[in-house]
Motif scaffolding. Sequence first.
Motif, PDB file in Angstrom:
ATOM      1  N   GLN A   1      -6.256  -1.931   4.993  1.00 26.27           N
ATOM      2  CA  GLN A   1      -5.439  -2.486   5.803  1.00 26.27           C
ATOM      3  C   GLN A   1      -6.585  -3.563   6.296  1.00 26.27           C
ATOM      4  OE1 GLN A   1      -5.246   0.409   9.339  1.00 26.27           O
ATOM      5  NE2 GLN A   1      -4.751  -1.655  10.476  1.00 26.27           N
TER       6      GLN A   1
ATOM      7  N   ILE B   1       1.138  -1.343  -0.074  1.00 26.73           N
ATOM      8  CA  ILE B   1       0.051   0.533  -0.064  1.00 26.73           C
ATOM      9  C   ILE B   1       1.150   1.171  -0.170  1.00 26.73           C
ATOM     10  CG2 ILE B   1      -0.166  -0.559   2.668  1.00 26.73           C
ATOM     11  CD1 ILE B   1      -2.993   1.402  -0.184  1.00 26.73           C
TER      12      ILE B   1
ATOM     13  N   TYR C   1       1.029   5.229   6.999  1.00 31.42           N
ATOM     14  CA  TYR C   1       2.148   4.347   6.947  1.00 31.42           C
ATOM     15  C   TYR C   1       3.042   4.139   8.526  1.00 31.42           C
ATOM     16  CZ  TYR C   1       5.287   8.423   6.625  1.00 31.42           C
ATOM     17  OH  TYR C   1       5.987   9.319   6.130  1.00 31.42           O
TER      18      TYR C   1
ATOM     19  N   SER D   1      -1.322   5.809  -4.396  1.00 29.23           N
ATOM     20  CA  SER D   1      -2.215   6.780  -4.728  1.00 29.23           C
ATOM     21  C   SER D   1      -2.050   7.085  -6.581  1.00 29.23           C
ATOM     22  CB  SER D   1      -1.646   7.797  -4.105  1.00 29.23           C
ATOM     23  OG  SER D   1      -2.424   7.555  -2.812  1.00 29.23           O
TER      24      SER D   1
ATOM     25  N   TRP E   1      -7.035   3.333   1.890  1.00 25.62           N
ATOM     26  CA  TRP E   1      -5.929   2.631   2.898  1.00 25.62           C
ATOM     27  C   TRP E   1      -6.143   1.760   3.871  1.00 25.62           C
ATOM     28  CZ3 TRP E   1      -3.086   1.563   5.881  1.00 25.62           C
ATOM     29  CH2 TRP E   1      -1.359   1.143   6.501  1.00 25.62           C
TER      30      TRP E   1
ATOM     31  N   ASN F   1      -2.758   8.882   3.234  1.00 35.94           N
ATOM     32  CA  ASN F   1      -4.396   8.486   4.136  1.00 35.94           C
ATOM     33  C   ASN F   1      -5.530   8.763   3.210  1.00 35.94           C
ATOM     34  OD1 ASN F   1      -2.344   8.829   6.237  1.00 35.94           O
ATOM     35  ND2 ASN F   1      -3.342   9.872   7.750  1.00 35.94           N
TER      36      ASN F   1
ATOM     37  N   ASN G   1       3.600  -1.803   3.788  1.00 37.24           N
ATOM     38  CA  ASN G   1       3.292   0.100   3.687  1.00 37.24           C
ATOM     39  C   ASN G   1       4.296   0.464   3.378  1.00 37.24           C
ATOM     40  OD1 ASN G   1       1.668  -1.122   6.453  1.00 37.24           O
ATOM     41  ND2 ASN G   1       2.100  -0.105   7.261  1.00 37.24           N
TER      42      ASN G   1
ATOM     43  N   ALA H   1       0.117   4.968  -0.491  1.00 31.12           N
ATOM     44  CA  ALA H   1      -0.568   5.604  -0.735  1.00 31.12           C
ATOM     45  C   ALA H   1      -0.769   6.795   0.458  1.00 31.12           C
ATOM     46  CB  ALA H   1      -1.945   4.955  -0.825  1.00 31.12           C
TER      47      ALA H   1
END
Length: 535
Positions: free
Chosen positions: A86, A74, A232, A123, A82, A78, A98, A76
């Motif tokens: 998770q 992941i 992250y 993102s 996200w 916030n 992360n 990206a």
Amino acid sequence: MSLSYAHGTGSTALLGDTIGQNLDRAVAAHPGREALVDVPSGRRWTYAEFGAAVDRLARGFMGIGVAKGDRVGIWAVNCAEWVLVQYATARIGAIMVNINPAYRAHELEFVLRQAGVSVLCASQRHKSSDYRALVEQVRANCPGLRSVHYIDDSSWDALTDAAPAVTDAQLAAREAELSCDDPVNIQYTSGTTGFPKGATLSHHNILNNGYFVGEMIGYSEQDRVCIPVPFYHCFGMVMGNLAATSHAACMVVPAPSFDPEATLRAVEDERCTSLYGVPTMFIAELNLPGFASYDLTSLRTGIMAGSPCPVEVMKRVVSEMNMSEVSICYGMTETSPVSTQTRRDDDLERRTSTVGRVLPHVEVKVIDPATGVTVPRGEAGELCTRGYSVMLGYWDEPEKTAEAVDAGRWMHTGDLATMREDGCLQIVGRIKDMIIRGGENVYPREIEEFLYSHPQIADVQVVGVPDEKYGEEILACVVPRDPADPPALEDIAAFCRERLAHYKVPRRLEIVDTFPMTVSGKVRKIELRERYTRG
């Protein structure tokens, strides 16, 4: 004589759930309460809706072939997606990796390869980073990367479109295979060897840590937690998200990255009861020109971590932000992350001069680094911690794991601390050379290894020097290849910006002839720090 050892006792038992099972409990008990509010997009989910969205994404991952133990990256800022990734990866036994949004191409490539990431969620862009371009730049060198799914793009829709191919029964069968001791998350910490290490954390590690952090500040389903810290980091995804969902509280995302105005506006509009941040974030909020115009009366508590909080700042947070029960936390990624925390009724002195007491079900001790013997209270030594929170290990690096976690399962933090008679711990320095800049951990060796490739640099040492705004700032001490043509600070900064995350870029430069050395030939970094510390 009391020894510097403490064991956190408590009447509340550890949770034996997986993250998915724990979320199910919150959904069943409070289906109509809000679980997640993504302020920038205006989207919000009740617990029933959030649980359904997590399940759909989980079935989508299964539909594209994600198996138990597969690594899903992941990368990206916030956002709601996200959070969904998770919980969806946890539900199917995948291991979420992360990736820091500030990473540049070579850092991204290292993590994708080292963790063996097969699916990446990302993102599309943020600030100056074009994530698509960076992924394409490294993809040829990451043969294990099967698919990339960009948020707000048709490639993201492909994930949810794959969900109908997987039945609820198949999802339930996958969940039945999972243990709370399975790895669920890899978080990269900057390494002293020049490369980050992947701290591998289990459901048991992070679910319990989030739960007990929330317990210490009295979370319930009535709480609404404003989370401007990055997901992250453990700060966002464990102390924020998991602390909230394990108490059926609401997660509030104020902005993609920290914005003091957006944060205070979210607190006011969403009637948040808790607010997180490193001290520099709270300082930025308090110093906003229109600070007094925000209605913060809904706040009760929050968490401050990352670096020590100045006394005057803490006074203002308590009095002007209404956070009478604000808590200080100390820990590290390898310990899920929190080992010690101040309590709701601790006074100002404990909140500003200590990092609190040990959490329930965790042990801490302060040892003589040379002998390993526990020192008397009040004496400085290396802080070690043991318990459910200690990581499974560094991903695929057993030797590095053995250096950090000893045979007794004690995690050696590398931090120098003293334990007071009241059990509160004070961090007095660091054995390692880690720099903490604005809450970000920076390891000099990684920057040094990179700067050695600069054509004008013959030798380099990186140290942290005190800074009023960030706590510490990064200073590069450079021996030039040609003393008549030394590099300029802007040249070094530009060289670093292309390849290193922004918080690792040196902000100060000193040109030197030689470095101070010990008798055994090691550079005396402490002398460099003292020499260039500005009063």
